[in-house]
Design an enzyme around this catalytic site. Sequence first.
Site, PDB file in Angstrom:
ATOM      1  N   ALA A 164      -3.583   5.430 -41.797  1.00 25.98           N
ATOM      2  CA  ALA A 164      -2.464   5.932 -42.584  1.00 25.98           C
ATOM      3  C   ALA A 164      -2.952   6.089 -44.024  1.00 25.98           C
ATOM      4  O   ALA A 164      -3.557   5.152 -44.573  1.00 25.98           O
ATOM      5  CB  ALA A 164      -1.277   4.972 -42.527  1.00 25.98           C
ATOM      6  N   TRP A 166      -1.610   5.902 -46.894  1.00 21.22           N
ATOM      7  CA  TRP A 166      -1.089   4.957 -47.877  1.00 21.22           C
ATOM      8  C   TRP A 166      -1.646   3.547 -47.703  1.00 21.22           C
ATOM      9  O   TRP A 166      -1.480   2.702 -48.578  1.00 21.22           O
ATOM     10  CB  TRP A 166       0.439   4.891 -47.778  1.00 21.22           C
ATOM     11  CG  TRP A 166       0.951   4.609 -46.385  1.00 21.22           C
ATOM     12  CD1 TRP A 166       1.390   5.517 -45.472  1.00 21.22           C
ATOM     13  CD2 TRP A 166       1.043   3.327 -45.752  1.00 21.22           C
ATOM     14  NE1 TRP A 166       1.770   4.904 -44.310  1.00 21.22           N
ATOM     15  CE2 TRP A 166       1.569   3.546 -44.455  1.00 21.22           C
ATOM     16  CE3 TRP A 166       0.744   2.020 -46.144  1.00 21.22           C
ATOM     17  CZ2 TRP A 166       1.783   2.511 -43.543  1.00 21.22           C
ATOM     18  CZ3 TRP A 166       0.970   0.992 -45.237  1.00 21.22           C
ATOM     19  CH2 TRP A 166       1.487   1.236 -43.961  1.00 21.22           C
ATOM     20  N   CYS A 167      -2.317   3.292 -46.578  1.00 14.06           N
ATOM     21  CA  CYS A 167      -2.796   1.945 -46.249  1.00 14.06           C
ATOM     22  C   CYS A 167      -4.029   1.588 -47.085  1.00 14.06           C
ATOM     23  O   CYS A 167      -5.000   2.349 -47.137  1.00 14.06           O
ATOM     24  CB  CYS A 167      -3.111   1.864 -44.756  1.00 14.06           C
ATOM     25  SG  CYS A 167      -3.974   0.364 -44.261  1.00 14.06           S
ATOM     26  N   TYR A 168      -4.003   0.420 -47.702  1.00 21.89           N
ATOM     27  CA  TYR A 168      -5.130  -0.035 -48.531  1.00 21.89           C
ATOM     28  C   TYR A 168      -6.390  -0.173 -47.697  1.00 21.89           C
ATOM     29  O   TYR A 168      -7.472   0.259 -48.105  1.00 21.89           O
ATOM     30  CB  TYR A 168      -4.770  -1.369 -49.176  1.00 21.89           C
ATOM     31  CG  TYR A 168      -5.957  -2.083 -49.793  1.00 21.89           C
ATOM     32  CD1 TYR A 168      -6.490  -1.670 -51.015  1.00 21.89           C
ATOM     33  CD2 TYR A 168      -6.553  -3.170 -49.143  1.00 21.89           C
ATOM     34  CE1 TYR A 168      -7.575  -2.334 -51.576  1.00 21.89           C
ATOM     35  CE2 TYR A 168      -7.630  -3.833 -49.700  1.00 21.89           C
ATOM     36  CZ  TYR A 168      -8.150  -3.408 -50.910  1.00 21.89           C
ATOM     37  OH  TYR A 168      -9.215  -4.062 -51.454  1.00 21.89           O
ATOM     38  N   SER A 315      -2.793  -2.984 -42.202  1.00 20.77           N
ATOM     39  CA  SER A 315      -1.498  -2.802 -42.843  1.00 20.77           C
ATOM     40  C   SER A 315      -0.482  -2.376 -41.793  1.00 20.77           C
ATOM     41  O   SER A 315      -0.839  -1.792 -40.761  1.00 20.77           O
ATOM     42  CB  SER A 315      -1.574  -1.737 -43.944  1.00 20.77           C
ATOM     43  OG  SER A 315      -2.484  -2.127 -44.958  1.00 20.77           O
TER      44      SER A 315
END
Length: 491
Positions: A164, A166-168, A315
């Site tokens: 994803a 947005w996942c760190y 995440s």
Amino acid sequence: MVKIVTDILKLKIPRDLTEASLSGAGLSIVAALAMVFLFGMELSEYLSVTTSTSVIVDKSSDGDFLRIDFNFSFPALSCEFASVDVSDVLGTNRLNLTKTVRKFTIDSNLRPTGYEFQSRPATNVIKHDEKVDEESLEGAFVFTSDNFDKYAHQFPITAVNFYAPWCYWSQRLRPSWEKAAKIIRERYDPEMDGRIFLGKVDCTQEADLCRRHHIQGYPSIRIFRKGSDIRSDHGHHEHESYYGDRDTDSLVQTMENLIASLPSESQKLALEDKLNVENAKRAAPSAGGCRIEGYVRVKKVPGNLIVSARSDAHSFDASQMNMSHVVHHLSFGRKLTPRAMSDLKRLIPYIGNSHDRLNGLSFINERDLGANITEYLLLIAGCIDLHASMEHYLQIVKTEVITRKDYQLVEEYEYTAHSSVAHSLHIPVARFHLELSPMQVLITEQQKSFSHFITNVCAIIGGVFTVAGIAESILHNTIRLMKKVELGKNF
């Protein structure tokens, strides 16, 4: 002395006790039946057990710890990330218990789909590349719902990074994955060699594809093998998950070992290196649900038993997490012996049924829905947006029963349960709040003594005999009086 004997001989037995009569015979039969009836009642009371109840300070014989046995089913929580945690007000905080907890993959109908899920071993912090090479950020093939099945069945090995943006952790993996994909493509050209193929799936764009492969944490690296990735009755591909280091060198070495494993299993074992690939790869869950069973020991203070999705290198999208679950079993205290269990069934009227209050109940994260399989399918399919935790508030009190059998002690924990849905910005969990009472209920079985039984039997015999004698005397004298009146009239 002679005078006493003479007085006794002069005693005259009443005529009503020496003369036979029909009324006397009937009265004797009635008296005998009354004796038998009263004797039976007294015997039944002697054999029955009464109880006395008292409330005392908890003096538990099982120490300062309480055992909790449980069996939960989560239709939409993957065993890959399912974690059982315990905490209390004294500061105890144990995460992801595995020693006494077992996990089994299940489908949306709560049916098992395979063997026990083996949790990955505890590892240190996963290693990532420290430097980012901007020139190597486009090396992996982009999979979509339209082309995934085609390529997954075309190459002997297909490695896919489900991520994803947005996942760190997805961001940290991206440069390593792209660089590793570029290196593997140069060494093993898909068109010329065709043994391995690396790609990626953006789960924010391909939500259905990720859901179909039970992706619940980002990033998830899955390895598909041609010939073993045929869809089963449960609608999934057989595949493995990679849990090892995420730096470029480790990824490339893992792909090299996968290629080396193609000719034979013996060559694979011979070429494995210190990276211990077998510990880095494990079978991925074949379904999106998980059944969690086992036991934990907690201190006898207010605390929590929590089931959640947990990972140190993944995440989770809280809006997509669904903590709906079924409580198959939840009990407290030591497991009873077969003899104690038989006594417990006999003592149920004393202690009630609140020791298994939640057993068999279903809990979902939507108030307007019932608990059936159709609704589970709607929840899992993503037709309902859930971002809520399931909270159970349990108040627990210990009940001890001292039985009459060799003064055997039966211990049982009863509890009240109140459940609710709690909305928050955090990852949804299933939380069981535990409140243990400092008091306990003591139930003692009591039975009448044998001497008391014999005394009452003698009282029954003597009492019935006396009453029968009085009744017979009254009846006999009444009949005589009536006869005298009739004779007087005749004269």
